[in-house]
Design a protein around this motif. Structure first.
Motif, short mmCIF file in Angstrom:
data_model
loop_
_atom_site.label_atom_id
_atom_site.label_comp_id
_atom_site.label_asym_id
_atom_site.label_seq_id
_atom_site.Cartn_x
_atom_site.Cartn_y
_atom_site.Cartn_z
N ALA A 112 0.83 -1.19 0.00
CA ALA A 112 0.00 0.00 0.00
C ALA A 112 0.87 1.25 0.00
O ALA A 112 2.03 1.22 0.42
CB ALA A 112 -0.93 0.01 1.22
N SER A 113 0.30 2.34 -0.48
CA SER A 113 0.93 3.65 -0.44
C SER A 113 2.35 3.58 -1.02
O SER A 113 2.54 3.32 -2.19
CB SER A 113 0.92 4.19 0.99
OG SER A 113 1.29 5.55 1.02
N ALA A 114 3.37 3.81 -0.18
CA ALA A 114 4.74 3.81 -0.68
C ALA A 114 5.15 2.48 -1.29
O ALA A 114 5.99 2.43 -2.20
CB ALA A 114 5.70 4.17 0.46
N GLY A 115 4.56 1.37 -0.83
CA GLY A 115 4.87 0.07 -1.40
C GLY A 115 4.48 -0.02 -2.86
O GLY A 115 5.14 -0.73 -3.65
N THR A 116 3.42 0.67 -3.27
CA THR A 116 3.02 0.67 -4.68
C THR A 116 4.09 1.31 -5.55
O THR A 116 4.40 0.83 -6.65
CB THR A 116 1.69 1.42 -4.83
OG1 THR A 116 0.71 0.85 -3.95
CG2 THR A 116 1.18 1.36 -6.26
N GLY A 134 -2.01 -0.93 -4.00
CA GLY A 134 -2.72 0.29 -4.33
C GLY A 134 -2.81 1.26 -3.17
O GLY A 134 -1.96 1.24 -2.27
N ALA A 135 -3.86 2.12 -3.20
CA ALA A 135 -4.08 3.16 -2.19
C ALA A 135 -2.82 4.00 -2.04
O ALA A 135 -2.25 4.14 -0.96
CB ALA A 135 -4.48 2.55 -0.85
N ALA A 198 -4.60 5.04 -8.74
CA ALA A 198 -4.21 4.62 -7.40
C ALA A 198 -3.82 5.81 -6.54
O ALA A 198 -4.00 5.80 -5.31
CB ALA A 198 -3.06 3.62 -7.47
N VAL A 199 -3.27 6.85 -7.18
CA VAL A 199 -2.88 8.06 -6.45
C VAL A 199 -4.07 8.98 -6.23
O VAL A 199 -4.33 9.43 -5.11
CB VAL A 199 -1.76 8.79 -7.19
CG1 VAL A 199 -1.41 10.10 -6.48
CG2 VAL A 199 -0.52 7.92 -7.31
N VAL A 203 -7.48 3.76 -5.22
CA VAL A 203 -8.01 2.44 -5.56
C VAL A 203 -6.96 1.37 -5.26
O VAL A 203 -5.76 1.64 -5.22
CB VAL A 203 -8.44 2.38 -7.04
CG1 VAL A 203 -9.60 3.32 -7.29
CG2 VAL A 203 -7.27 2.72 -7.96
N SER A 204 -7.44 0.13 -5.07
CA SER A 204 -6.56 -0.99 -4.80
C SER A 204 -6.96 -2.17 -5.67
O SER A 204 -8.08 -2.22 -6.21
CB SER A 204 -6.63 -1.39 -3.32
OG SER A 204 -6.16 -0.35 -2.49
#
Length: 464
Positions: A112-116, A134-135, A198-199, A203-204
């Protein structure tokens, strides 16, 4: 005859040499095949991406390159991370001399977030079944912006969480993040439209949907299965194509070492606050008791470590200033007769500063209110004890200096030459000129009842 024999011998030697070279040439492919593919490095990010995990990835990439690995697998399960740490990881991946495959695993993990962003930046993006990605909307820094007041018609203000109602700074951060992730998607040939959604829309996707929409490249249940499915795939590394040979490769896992563990401990916001508090109190106690040494040494080391940790974290400097001001007020309470006002103000400033010290809403990077309450209570008890000790000391009779001479016992050292009513007495190692209404004699114990300049008034100790 001899000439023909030498020619024949030379021909035999040349034929033998050619045969030997052919044999060696034929052995090289078999030796190469026996050696197998190059080893594969494996390191893990489990939790929020921060300074410690970023350092682990950077050093892991460098180590994998030095060992000649054919691939580095970054196994990841993260709810997000700090922007500076995320960009450090991405820069290391983009400049890596070794192909990097980011693998979201095990089942139940997320990117999530930075992991995307990290997943999109990698040469290979892979996920295990039962994971999601996502997200990637950037987490808002600091306090939430104030809602605009209702208009004159009494209608409610627009929702500030929507992009069209966002503040200019929030819109700027959102556009920057969307462009950054789209650029990474275009670089790796992945779904750029979904990356932007996603940004902007948070969305995920599940792992299966991510594979279907070309957000990731591979779906694999385990690391060995991932290596088997990556075998023969071609990636672009430093502008040049490279074919992966990973089937049956030896996996070398890079566990965090002592340096990484120490950095993870120091960069914890709670530990940083504790180090700051211990450091300030240590220096305060050293200034109150010069020469104690230990409080000063411990305080200086703790304070420097705390400041180092804070420069790695997103710090609200107003909160840091309130913490320092609160500790200074509590220290000043021991020296100034403020009747507790400075101390109470210092505790209030300390609590407010500690609660707003870390300027992010990222999970795992807040300071627990319980820790703030414990430190505030300990400071209040320390303040109460200091004030009580100061009051008890103030009520004690003076036992030193000029005022402490009256009532003290001393010994007559020598009788004066002019009268037996005058003598020299020894008080606390010093000789004083003394007079008495009663006759005095040497070695007599007398009591000081008054003082006039440099002359003491004494009476025999047996006189009440």
């Amino acid at each position: 005859m001899l000439r023909h024999q030498l020619a024949a011998a030379s021909a035999v030697s040349a034929s033998s040499l050619v045969a030997l070279l052919l044999a060696l040439f034929c052995l090289f492919p078999s030796a190469s095949a026996a050696a197998g593919p190059a080893a594969v490095g494996l390191l893990t990010i489990d939790g929020a991406i921060g300074p410690a995990s970023a350092d682990h990835v950077v050093r892991g990439i460098a180590r994998s390159a030095s060992l000649g690995h054919g691939l580095l697998v970054l196994r990841m399960d993260t709810p997000g991370g700090l922007d500076t740490s995320m960009r450090t990881v991405i820069k290391a991946i983009l400049a890596s001399p070794v192909p990097v495959a980011t693998y979201v695993a095990p089942s139940g993990a997320r990117a999530a977030s930075a992991g995307t962003y990290v997943l999109y930046a990698s040469h290979i993006a892979a996920m295990a079944p039962g994971t999601n990605v996502g997200a990637a909307t950037p987490v808002e820094i600091g306090l939430a912006p104030p809602q605009p007041p209702p208009d004159k018609a009494g209608k409610e203000a627009p929702d500030a969480s929507r992009p069209d109602a966002a503040s200019p700074m929030k819109a700027k951060a959102l556009n920057d993040a969307a462009a950054y992730l789209r650029a990474l998607a275009q670089l790796r040939g992945r779904n750029a439209d979904w990356a932007e959604r996603a940004v902007r829309e948070s969305v995920s996707l599940s792992a299966e949907d991510a594979l279907r929409l070309q957000v990731i490249d591979v779906l694999a249940p385990s690391v060995p299965a991932l290596l088997e499915r990556l075998d023969g795939r071609t990636v672009t590394l430093a502008g040049q194509p490279r074919r992966l040979q990973t089937k049956g490769a030896l996996v070398v896992e890079f566990a965090p070492d002592w340096r990484n563990n120490a950095l993870a401990a120091i960069a914890n916001p709670s530990v940083a606050l504790l180090l700051m508090t211990v450091g300030m109190y240590g220096l305060i106690f050293e200034f109150m008791n010069p020469g104690a040494v230990a409080p000063g040494v411990i305080g200086a080391i703790s304070l420097l470590l705390g400041l180092y940790a804070l420069q790695l974290l997103p710090v609200n400097y107003a909160g840091l200033a309130l913490i320092v001001l609160g500790l200074a007020f509590m220290a000043a309470e021991a020296f100034l007769p403020s009747f507790g006002i400075l101390g109470l103000g210092g505790i209030a400033a300390f609590v407010a500063g500690a609660l707003m010290l870390i300027d992010t809403e990222l999970p795992g990077y807040g300071i627990p209110p319980g820790l703030v309450g414990t430190l505030a209570t300990a400071s209040a008890l320390l303040l109460f004890g200091t004030v009580r000790l100061a009051l008890k000391t103030r009520r004690r009779p003076v036992t030193s200096g000029a005022a402490g001479l009256v009532g003290a016992l001393c010994t007559v050292e020598q009788i004066g030459q002019r009268s037996v009513h005058e003598a020299w007495v020894r008080v606390e190692g010093e000789l004083w000129h003394a007079i008495s209404s009663a006759p005095l004699h040497a070695a007599q114990t007398v009591r000081i009842v008054g003082r006039s300049g440099l002359r003491l008034e004494v009476v025999p100790a047996d006189n009440n």
